[in-house]
Design an enzyme around this catalytic site. Structure first.
Site: not given
Length: 706
Positions: A488, A646, A649-651
């Site tokens: 992020s 991403s 799940n990640y950003l």
DNA sequence: ATCGAGACTTGGAAAAATATTC
DNA sequence: GAATATTTTTCCAAGTCTCGAT
């Protein structure tokens, strides 16, 4: 069950297909019971006999909680703060109740576990349809063999994999054949002893026929079937949680089939048997009606009322013996809440990151080997976004993460280059050469010294110790948070690195995808090359070439046209000849004709054009060339990178939403429908949102409380 | 202290849906 | 308007991590 000698397993149980195959009731399976004592197993037959001690705390206080929940229901919750308060209130109340209960209860319960819901209603799970035998034979040594339905089903699983890479794997074939033979009646089992003598092509033909029939179905019929199916499953797609109607994500019970692991999985090819109601545990509110069991003569494995978890149903996977759960969809309240908490935690980390980095840098100097290893591991997790690397079992593919790295995975190169080459999650290769700090390099060299290639690099470090240590630095911190944080943080930084990311939407999206790509590369999110990738590139290059040639021709024509404005100039263009396909030919035939046509030389096409249309043509072609060039570049660079992982799940979605607002990019150009729903909670964010929250004034009160 | 059960997130591939192209 | 290309969703495997039992 997978520990058992496979030959001992009765045929019916292996296949799980015959009527009398009644698998064990979940609540008595394994380890002498389902779940820890804190999870209430109300085996249906005996649920009434449960004493108060054995009832979940939440059930005892259920009535009061329900009132409170329904009161809150109507309230519109401002984006983030309210849910958090609610959560805390719940915890606090639970705590009080727990104390009260403890006084009268002999059984001790965890006090800090939170209650996830007050009422929960759903219709159970959808089982795959029963197997319908097709009667196509197996050929053994060229002889037709009619298989009994159980065996036929398993043979059909295999036939559907013909032509895939699985069949090239020895393990896969062996596992399959072992399990397949178990489904055969004794006489056939004696006869069918070698897979090489088995010919599944007749069964394959049947599958191909089915496929062909489906493909050639008119769109109207297709739509009709789709709608009928939607209606059939509608019942299972929603649950009611505390009065909210929520979508269920995976309401379908996994069908039987061959287990396909990733990488070199030792169990690949094993038959994953059918799941029956007896295998399934349903989690329901105490007052919720128990959904009728869909199979006659069968019944649910058990019914529980566990308010401390968010799953609706579970069973054990027959291959791995791990739990499989039925969850609510990503857009549900439960999932949205935990998503928010995840990003909140990552933001928290940004406040501690300097301190933590100093801490592990200092740790590198420690004289204590354990501290050194912990520090180096954390360095790698932080800098390279590695996963922590828990231990794995023997029945799984050999893959590693940071803490499970072995000597064979690391190559050191003076003065300070570290090369990592290992198989990570899903057996995806991680390959990277990085410059590291001198002391890290030095320590790694020490860790490798005197070890065999198969030894662990971090032999004195355990994952739990690393996570315990992280918790001492920041409450709730664990290794995976670094991945979220760094992903992020990187996106936010990149998106803010340029004031104006492009003149039009197209170039702005390109810019966003570039940033997204950098994150994906950091996280090593790869995908295999699509089969038609090189073909696609070739076509693009072809088009580009054609457009360039056309542009030249146009420019030449323009010269002529300008010389004599009233006449029309000839423009030459080279194009592929038009393909003519006869009406009545099969799909395969059509495809062949097309491919044939691709190879034919281009044809010359001459048109007469006036000056105006030539000028217009030049502008259009130039634009087209620009677009093609950009396309070619991004497609090639994104060929083996997966952006979606991403993104999902990640950003932190607020970074993206804020960027879209700043640059007037419609959010649907970046988040498809499902993601928009999943990230609904982030849509109201202010356009100056930063990750991490800086001193920029944010409209997000809970986040700004630095 | 260690271990394994349990619950939840993360992952790429394949299937399905939709958009584009001829 | 059908075939094809691309995007989106589904599927289920494979991770992480916590907690309670021993």
């Amino acid at each position: 069950m997978h520990q058992q000698d496979p030959d001992e397993i009765p045929l019916s149980e292996l296949l799980g297909n015959s009527g009398e195959s009644v698998p064990r009731v979940v609540s008595v399976a394994r380890q002498g019971g389902f779940g820890a004592p804190s999870i209430q197993v109300a085996k249906k037959s005996s649920s009434a006999a449960l004493s108060e001690d054995e009832l979940p705390l939440a059930l005892l206080i259920g009535t009061e909680r329900k009132k409170e929940c329904s009161r809150r229901k109507g309230k519109v919750e401002p984006c983030r703060k309210a849910p958090k308060r609610k959560c805390e209130r719940m915890k606090a109340e639970k705590h009080r109740k727990a104390k009260k209960l403890q006084a009268t209860s002999t059984k001790h319960r965890a006090e800090d576990e939170s209650i996830k819901w007050c009422s929960l209603e759903h219709n159970g799970v959808l089982f795959p349809p029963e197997y319908e035998p097709h009667g196509r034979p197996l050929l053994y040594d060229g002889c037709e063999i009619a298989l009994p339905p159980e065996a036929e089903e398993v043979a059909t699983f295999y036939a559907s994999k013909l032509g895939t890479v699985y069949l090239e794997k020895e393990t896969f074939r062996k596992n399959f054949f072992d399990d397949f033979r178990k489904t055969l009646p004794v006489d056939l089992r004696k006869r069918i002893v070698k897979l090489e003598h088995c010919d599944f092509s007749r069964i394959r033909e049947y599958l191909d026929e089915l496929k062909e029939r489906k493909q050639s179905m008119p769109p109207s019929k297709r739509k009709e079937l789709r709608e009928a199916e939607a209606q059939r499953v509608a019942h299972y797609t929603v649950a009611i949680v505390d009065g909210r109607k929520e979508k269920v994500a995976n309401y379908r019970v996994e069908p039987p089939g061959l287990f396909l692991g990733r990488g070199d999985h030792p169990l690949m090819g094993r038959v994953k048997r059918r799941i029956f109601p007896e295998d399934v545990t349903l989690n329901l509110g105490r007052d919720a009606p128990i959904p009728p069991c869909p199979f006659k003569g069968h019944d649910w494995g058990s019914i529980v009322h566990n308010q401390r978890v968010t799953w609706l149903a579970c069973w054990r996977d027959p291959i791995s013996d791990e739990y499989k759960y039925v969850w609510l969809s990503a857009s549900s309240h439960f999932k949205a809440m935990s998503d928010q908490e995840k990003f909140e935690k990552a933001q928290q980390l940004s406040k501690h990151i300097t301190k933590i980095r100093n801490e592990y840098t200092k740790g590198l100097e420690s004289a204590d080997r354990h501290t050194q290893q912990r520090s180096v591991a954390l360095y790698l997790i932080d800098k390279l976004a590695l996963r922590v690397g828990n231990e794995k079992g023997e029945d799984e593919a050999d893959t590693v993460g940071c803490c499970s790295l072995r000597v064979e995975h690391i190559t050191l190169q003076e003065p300070n280059i570290v090369q990592l080459d290992f198989l990570g999650k899903d057996s995806m290769r991680y390959f990277n050469r990085v410059r590291v700090e001198a002391l890290v390099f030095h320590r790694l060299r020490e860790f490798l010294k005197g070890k065999r290639v198969s030894d662990n690099v971090f032999d004195e470090l355990k994952v739990e110790e690393l996570n315990d240590y992280l918790k001492s630095l920041m409450p709730g911190l664990s290794a995976k948070v670094f991945r979220t944080y760094n992903a992020s943080y990187t996106l936010d930084k990149l998106l803010h690195s340029v004031k104006t990311p492009g003149p039009d939407i197209h170039s702005r999206l390109l810019f966003y995808n570039e940033a997204n790509k950098d994150v994906a590369v950091l996280c090593n999110h790869q995908r295999s090359l699509p089969k038609t990738h090189s073909l696609m590139l070739e076509r693009l290059r072809d088009k580009l070439e054609e457009s360039r040639a056309y542009l030249e021709a146009l420019k030449m024509a323009r010269g002529k046209a300008q010389a004599s404005p009233d006449s029309r100039a000839q423009v030459t263009r080279w194009r592929r000849p038009v393909v003519e396909i006869p009406e009545d030919c099969s799909l395969a035939e059509r495809k062949r004709i097309r491919e044939e046509a691709e190879k034919r030389p281009k044809e010359k096409q001459v048109v007469n054009m006036g000056l105006a249309s030539i000028t217009r043509g030049i502008a259009q072609t130039q634009e087209k060339i620009r677009r093609l060039e950009a396309d070619l570049k991004t497609r090639d660079s994104l060929a083996t990178v997966s952006l979606s992982t991403s993104k999902i799940n990640y950003l932190d979605p607020r970074i993206t939403v804020a960027w879209c607002k700043r640059h007037e990019v419609p959010i649907e150009r970046i988040f498809p429908r499902a993601l928009q729903e999943k990230f609904m909670w982030s849509m109201g964010v202010s356009e100056d949102f930063r990750f991490p929250i800086s001193n920029v004034v944010s409209n997000d009160p809970s986040g700004a409380s630095t």
